[in-house]
Structures are given as structure tokens and as C-alpha cells.
Design a protein around this motif. Structure first.
Motif: not given
Ligand code: CDP
Length: 244
Positions: A81, A86, A90, A97, A132-137, A177, A180-181
Motif C-alpha cells: 500500500m 489511505v 501508512k 497486514r 484504498a477503500d475496502g476490499g483491496t485484497r 470501507n 467493513d469498519q
């Protein structure tokens, strides 16, 4: 996960989510095959507000040599990342992670890639998360499959990925995101659509057996939709504008 923002309305009385989607709707997905001149294969994906670039190198000599396998090729994946990807900067050093996500993406791709055709070599997959906004993997796994195909690496199938989850006691597709949070569960799924096999399944949160089954069903259906966009990206590059 864990209800960090208790005031957020994740699902309104009309069944509409915090970003305006219906429960079974993915975010806007755009995939482009190629783009990096110095890589053997590459892809760029926008999955909602996620923006991810993937470069693939190989099959090539393995360094250090002792990592090579005389029976098969090896796959190496680095998920990284950018510090600016984000809201809160970071640290550029690899986090636990990122090491975990690199490992799960590698293991999710391995069943699809015919590494046995290239003994003693390595295929390297470099994933750069720009935003990144949730679901990056899931987005990264989806783009990595396209980049591997773009590199001409023989594959049994593509791996398409999207997360299912639960908010306000309701199963949803493609967790963002906020969901997810503040939501109740997040289940990233990677799926080989032609072979009908799941290669990634993680779960953060608690589901009943019925919800679990529904999440898998909804997630697999989402993966099939993502697969169509993966194929379109490759057709657009190699045949022009989706023709075949
Ligand atoms: O991205 P993915 O959902 O696969 O993994 P996650 O660990 O569940 O992270 C969810 C989201 O948290 C990421 O997509 C980022 O938007 C955010 N995140 C962040 O804001 N800062 C970090 N250092 C790591 C993740």
C-alpha cells in the motif's frame, strides 16, 4: 468491523446502502489489461474508490537460487500500500497486514497458474495499492489474474474476487470501507468461474450457518460478474473494444 461509528446508517428503510447501492450490487468496476511497458504483464483496476496497479515479471531465474524448485516454478506476490493510499499516512515499511495479504493472494492464485510448466523459475507479482477503500485484497487478486494472463502465463482459469458481508443483519455484496469498519461481517471470496472452485475464503465477523451459505452464494455470483469484466479487459487489449 466492530461498530466504530454507531451513528452511521448502513442500510436505510428502503434497503439502500450508505453509498446508494442495493444489497446485491457491486461498486463500479473498471479493469484495464496492460499499461506497464517494462513489465511482462500488467493490469490496472478501479473497484469503487480502490485504485490498484499490478505488474507481473517472469517466468524468470530465481534469486536467491536456493528458493528455486527443480519440479515446478514458484509464484511470489508482494502486496504493497502506498503511504498516500489511505486517510492516515501508512508507513511504507511492510506491515503484518500486507505480509498476510501477500500470502493469501499468492495462495489464491496458485491453483490457477500452471507453474509446473516452468520448473526452476519464478513468476513475480507486484501489487501497488494507490488508493484504498475496502476490499483491496479482492480487487488486487482480480487485477493480478488479468496481469498474469497479460504476461502470457498459462492458466487453468482466471481468479475473480469480491467480498460478501453483513450489515444491519442483512447479507450484502461488495463491502466498502465504511461497511467493513462498522458492519457485522466481511467475507472476501476468490473464485475460478470456469472450474467452479473457490481459492480464497476468509471471514471476519460472525455469521449464522444460513448467512454463511448466503454470503458464499452472493459472493460467487459477484465473482462471476467480475470475471466478465476481466475477460472484457483482455479482449479490449488484444482484439480492440471487446470484439473477438
Ligand atoms: O482492503 P481489504 O478489505 O482487503 O483489507 P482490510 O484489512 O479489511 O482493510 C479494509 C480497509 O481498511 C482497506 O481497504 C483500507 O481502506 C482501510 N485501511 C486503512 O485505512 N489503513 C490501513 N493502514 C489499512 C487499511
Amino acid at each position: 468491523m466492530g461498530g466504530r461509528d454507531a451513528t452511521m446508517v448502513l442500510l436505510d428503510e428502503n434497503g439502500i446502502r450508505c453509498d446508494g447501492r442495493k444489497v446485491d450490487e457491486t461498486r463500479r468496476v473498471m479493469i484495464r489489461a496492460g499499461g506497464l511497458k517494462n513489465a511482462d504483464g500488467s493490469a490496472y483496476i478501479e473497484f469503487g474508490d480502490n485504485k490498484i496497479l499490478v505488474g507481473v515479471f517472469g517466468p524468470r531465474d530465481v534469486h536467491p537460487k536456493h528458493m528455486s524448485n527443480t519440479d515446478t516454478g514458484i509464484l511470489r506476490v508482494r502486496y504493497h500500500m502506498e503511504p498516500f493510499s489511505v486517510g492516515e499516512r501508512k508507513n511504507p515499511a511492510p506491515s503484518r497486514r500486507e505480509i498476510e495479504i501477500s500470502k493469501v493472494i499468492k495462495e489464491a492464485l496458485e491453483p490457477a497458474v500452471m507453474l509446473e510448466k516452468f520448473p526452476r523459475t519464478a513468476v513475480d507479482v507486484f501489487i501497488e495499492v494507490l488508493q484504498a477503500d475496502g476490499g483491496t485484497r479482492c480487487a488486487a487478486l482480480t487485477a493480478a489474474s488479468v496481469a498474469l494472463a497479460d504476461a502470457g502465463i498459462p492458466m487453468r482459469d482466471m481468479v475473480a474476487a469480491v467480498a460478501a458481508g453483513k450489515v444491519a443483519d442483512t447479507v450484502i455484496l461488495d463491502v466498502n470501507n465504511e461497511e467493513d469498519q462498522a458492519g457485522q461481517a466481511d467475507m472476501p471470496i476468490g473464485y475460478m468461474p470456469s472450474l467452479g472452485k473457490i481459492t480464497l475464503l476468509q471471514l471476519d465477523g460472525v455469521l449464522t450457518p444460513e448467512e454463511y451459505k448466503k454470503c458464499v452464494d452472493v459472493g460467487v455470483k459477484g465473482c462471476k460478474d467480475v470475471y466478465e469484466l476481466q475477460k472484457k479487459a483482455l479482449k479490449d487489449k488484444y482484439f480492440g473494444n471487446g470484439g473477438d
